[in-house]
Design an enzyme around this catalytic site. Structure first.
Site, PDB file in Angstrom:
ATOM      1  N   ASN A  79      19.604  31.354 -41.545  1.00 44.36           N
ATOM      2  CA  ASN A  79      18.134  31.259 -41.598  1.00 44.36           C
ATOM      3  C   ASN A  79      17.432  32.474 -40.983  1.00 44.36           C
ATOM      4  O   ASN A  79      16.324  32.389 -40.465  1.00 44.36           O
ATOM      5  CB  ASN A  79      17.664  29.956 -40.947  1.00 44.36           C
ATOM      6  CG  ASN A  79      18.047  29.875 -39.477  1.00 44.36           C
ATOM      7  OD1 ASN A  79      18.672  30.794 -38.950  1.00 44.36           O
ATOM      8  ND2 ASN A  79      17.654  28.811 -38.817  1.00 44.36           N
TER       9      ASN A  79
ATOM     10  N   ARG B  18       7.418  31.344 -33.508  1.00 49.00           N
ATOM     11  CA  ARG B  18       8.014  30.140 -34.105  1.00 49.00           C
ATOM     12  C   ARG B  18       7.272  29.778 -35.388  1.00 49.00           C
ATOM     13  O   ARG B  18       7.870  29.305 -36.353  1.00 49.00           O
ATOM     14  CB  ARG B  18       7.981  28.970 -33.113  1.00 49.00           C
ATOM     15  CG  ARG B  18       8.790  29.165 -31.827  1.00 49.00           C
ATOM     16  CD  ARG B  18      10.283  29.061 -32.002  1.00 49.00           C
ATOM     17  NE  ARG B  18      10.743  27.785 -32.490  1.00 49.00           N
ATOM     18  CZ  ARG B  18      12.029  27.412 -32.491  1.00 49.00           C
ATOM     19  NH1 ARG B  18      12.978  28.230 -32.016  1.00 49.00           N
ATOM     20  NH2 ARG B  18      12.388  26.260 -32.971  1.00 49.00           N
TER      21      ARG B  18
ATOM     22  N   THR C 285      13.597  25.227 -38.990  1.00 51.52           N
ATOM     23  CA  THR C 285      15.000  25.636 -38.837  1.00 51.52           C
ATOM     24  C   THR C 285      15.747  25.694 -40.169  1.00 51.52           C
ATOM     25  O   THR C 285      16.498  26.638 -40.428  1.00 51.52           O
ATOM     26  CB  THR C 285      15.717  24.650 -37.881  1.00 51.52           C
ATOM     27  OG1 THR C 285      15.015  24.637 -36.635  1.00 51.52           O
ATOM     28  CG2 THR C 285      17.161  25.062 -37.653  1.00 51.52           C
TER      29      THR C 285
ATOM     30  N   ARG D 174      11.667  32.217 -42.670  1.00 52.93           N
ATOM     31  CA  ARG D 174      12.811  31.409 -43.096  1.00 52.93           C
ATOM     32  C   ARG D 174      12.582  30.801 -44.476  1.00 52.93           C
ATOM     33  O   ARG D 174      13.497  30.693 -45.284  1.00 52.93           O
ATOM     34  CB  ARG D 174      13.082  30.316 -42.058  1.00 52.93           C
ATOM     35  CG  ARG D 174      13.716  30.863 -40.773  1.00 52.93           C
ATOM     36  CD  ARG D 174      13.688  29.838 -39.667  1.00 52.93           C
ATOM     37  NE  ARG D 174      14.590  30.169 -38.568  1.00 52.93           N
ATOM     38  CZ  ARG D 174      14.680  29.434 -37.464  1.00 52.93           C
ATOM     39  NH1 ARG D 174      13.933  28.348 -37.306  1.00 52.93           N
ATOM     40  NH2 ARG D 174      15.528  29.788 -36.507  1.00 52.93           N
TER      41      ARG D 174
ATOM     42  N   HIS E 243      16.155  34.166 -35.117  1.00 55.97           N
ATOM     43  CA  HIS E 243      16.054  33.302 -33.937  1.00 55.97           C
ATOM     44  C   HIS E 243      14.799  33.693 -33.165  1.00 55.97           C
ATOM     45  O   HIS E 243      14.462  34.868 -33.075  1.00 55.97           O
ATOM     46  CB  HIS E 243      17.277  33.501 -33.022  1.00 55.97           C
ATOM     47  CG  HIS E 243      17.081  32.901 -31.645  1.00 55.97           C
ATOM     48  ND1 HIS E 243      17.400  31.595 -31.366  1.00 55.97           N
ATOM     49  CD2 HIS E 243      16.558  33.427 -30.504  1.00 55.97           C
ATOM     50  CE1 HIS E 243      17.080  31.341 -30.085  1.00 55.97           C
ATOM     51  NE2 HIS E 243      16.577  32.444 -29.546  1.00 55.97           N
TER      52      HIS E 243
ATOM     53  N   PHE F 157      27.744  21.526 -36.103  1.00 56.92           N
ATOM     54  CA  PHE F 157      27.557  22.837 -36.728  1.00 56.92           C
ATOM     55  C   PHE F 157      27.878  23.999 -35.796  1.00 56.92           C
ATOM     56  O   PHE F 157      27.747  25.159 -36.189  1.00 56.92           O
ATOM     57  CB  PHE F 157      26.122  22.969 -37.262  1.00 56.92           C
ATOM     58  CG  PHE F 157      25.045  22.896 -36.208  1.00 56.92           C
ATOM     59  CD1 PHE F 157      24.669  24.015 -35.482  1.00 56.92           C
ATOM     60  CD2 PHE F 157      24.391  21.691 -35.941  1.00 56.92           C
ATOM     61  CE1 PHE F 157      23.668  23.944 -34.508  1.00 56.92           C
ATOM     62  CE2 PHE F 157      23.380  21.611 -34.983  1.00 56.92           C
ATOM     63  CZ  PHE F 157      23.022  22.747 -34.265  1.00 56.92           C
TER      64      PHE F 157
ATOM     65  N   TYR G 282      24.452  30.304 -27.386  1.00 58.39           N
ATOM     66  CA  TYR G 282      24.152  29.015 -28.028  1.00 58.39           C
ATOM     67  C   TYR G 282      24.818  27.842 -27.308  1.00 58.39           C
ATOM     68  O   TYR G 282      25.109  26.816 -27.931  1.00 58.39           O
ATOM     69  CB  TYR G 282      24.589  29.056 -29.491  1.00 58.39           C
ATOM     70  CG  TYR G 282      23.552  29.686 -30.416  1.00 58.39           C
ATOM     71  CD1 TYR G 282      22.258  29.162 -30.521  1.00 58.39           C
ATOM     72  CD2 TYR G 282      23.871  30.795 -31.208  1.00 58.39           C
ATOM     73  CE1 TYR G 282      21.316  29.730 -31.371  1.00 58.39           C
ATOM     74  CE2 TYR G 282      22.931  31.361 -32.069  1.00 58.39           C
ATOM     75  CZ  TYR G 282      21.650  30.821 -32.147  1.00 58.39           C
ATOM     76  OH  TYR G 282      20.720  31.369 -32.995  1.00 58.39           O
TER      77      TYR G 282
ATOM     78  N   GLU H  38      16.807  34.287 -22.326  1.00 59.22           N
ATOM     79  CA  GLU H  38      17.321  35.039 -23.469  1.00 59.22           C
ATOM     80  C   GLU H  38      17.008  36.532 -23.358  1.00 59.22           C
ATOM     81  O   GLU H  38      17.824  37.377 -23.750  1.00 59.22           O
ATOM     82  CB  GLU H  38      16.751  34.442 -24.768  1.00 59.22           C
ATOM     83  CG  GLU H  38      17.290  33.022 -24.996  1.00 59.22           C
ATOM     84  CD  GLU H  38      16.644  32.294 -26.172  1.00 59.22           C
ATOM     85  OE1 GLU H  38      15.759  32.884 -26.842  1.00 59.22           O
ATOM     86  OE2 GLU H  38      17.035  31.134 -26.417  1.00 59.22           O
TER      87      GLU H  38
HETATM   88  P1  IDP Z   1      16.069  26.941 -34.055  1.00 64.50           P
HETATM   89  O1  IDP Z   1      16.827  28.223 -34.363  1.00 64.50           O
HETATM   90  O2  IDP Z   1      14.995  26.662 -35.062  1.00 64.50           O
HETATM   91  O3  IDP Z   1      15.588  26.875 -32.627  1.00 64.50           O
HETATM   92  P2  IDP Z   1      18.208  25.126 -33.278  1.00 64.50           P
HETATM   93  O4  IDP Z   1      18.177  23.636 -33.463  1.00 64.50           O
HETATM   94  O5  IDP Z   1      18.074  25.665 -31.896  1.00 64.50           O
HETATM   95  O6  IDP Z   1      17.106  25.742 -34.271  1.00 64.50           O
HETATM   96  O7  IDP Z   1      19.583  25.618 -33.908  1.00 64.50           O
HETATM   97  C1  IDP Z   1      20.061  26.919 -33.671  1.00 64.50           C
HETATM   98  C2  IDP Z   1      20.598  27.492 -34.974  1.00 64.50           C
HETATM   99  O8  IDP Z   1      21.733  26.734 -35.402  1.00 64.50           O
HETATM  100  C3  IDP Z   1      19.627  27.393 -36.150  1.00 64.50           C
HETATM  101  O9  IDP Z   1      18.693  28.455 -36.187  1.00 64.50           O
HETATM  102  C4  IDP Z   1      20.569  27.445 -37.337  1.00 64.50           C
HETATM  103  O10 IDP Z   1      21.004  28.778 -37.594  1.00 64.50           O
HETATM  104  C5  IDP Z   1      21.756  26.640 -36.813  1.00 64.50           C
HETATM  105  N1  IDP Z   1      21.679  25.212 -37.170  1.00 64.50           N
HETATM  106  C6  IDP Z   1      20.842  24.274 -36.632  1.00 64.50           C
HETATM  107  N2  IDP Z   1      21.054  23.056 -37.183  1.00 64.50           N
HETATM  108  C7  IDP Z   1      22.056  23.229 -38.088  1.00 64.50           C
HETATM  109  C8  IDP Z   1      22.749  22.323 -38.975  1.00 64.50           C
HETATM  110  O11 IDP Z   1      22.462  21.131 -39.054  1.00 64.50           O
HETATM  111  N3  IDP Z   1      23.734  22.875 -39.752  1.00 64.50           N
HETATM  112  C9  IDP Z   1      24.081  24.209 -39.690  1.00 64.50           C
HETATM  113  N4  IDP Z   1      23.458  25.077 -38.862  1.00 64.50           N
HETATM  114  C10 IDP Z   1      22.463  24.607 -38.076  1.00 64.50           C
HETATM  115 MG    MG Z   2      16.659  26.772 -30.849  1.00 62.54          MG
END
Ligand code: IDP
Ligand code: MG
Length: 137
Positions: free
Chosen positions: A112, A85, A91, A102, A115, A57, A49, A126
């Protein structure tokens, strides 16, 4: 054909949702090509990540991702990245459409459930991150 990388996050494994989520992917017509259950080290989680390093976060995300075993899989299909997706949903679980993984099973941020790679470049990186060092079957 396209390949994408999915992770079933610790909340999914704890809630006995491995079969449910993989079943949804298979029912959509995609193929599970590689699969493993294991725990991430902190170092691995931070590297995976890295794009989020420094965000508010990030620390919570890393702590969550190392809080229990996860499942990693390579999923193959036509437009697999986009289809995955779409199956996943947005998300933030309460913003994810009803019927998405989700939307139905996610309980918060970062909790959630799943991934999925967000682009062909991410998918390549990845897949190699989790399966690159191992011989194909
Ligand atoms: P994605 O998983 O939908 O691609 P990303 O923005 O890449 O979303 O974020 C990676 C992961 O970080 C998310 O799946 C979620 O678990 C966590 N995450 C993203 N935004 C937040 C936030 O605002 N607060 C807490 N956790 C977050
Ligand atoms: Mg992402």
């Amino acid at each position: 054909m396209e390949s994408t990388l999915i992770l079933l996050k610790p909340d999914a494994v704890k809630a006995n949702l491995i079969g449910e989520v993989l079943n949804r992917i298979e029912r959509d017509g995609m193929k599970i090509q590689r699969l493993k259950l294991f725990s991430l080290t902190g170092e691995e989680a931070r590297e995976f990540y890295a794009e989020h390093a420094g965000k508010s976060f990030y620390d919570r995300l890393i702590d969550f991702m190392i809080s229990g075993p996860i499942v990693a899989a390579v999923v193959e299909g036509v437009n697999a990245i986009g289809r995955l997706r779409k199956l996943m949903g947005a998300t933030v679980p309460r913003e994810a459409a009803p019927g998405t993984i989700r939307g139905e099973f996610g309980t918060g941020s970062p909790q959630n459930i799943i991934h999925g790679s967000d682009s062909p470049e991410s998918a390549r990186r990845e897949i190699s991150f989790f399966f690159g060092g191992e011989a194909d079957e």
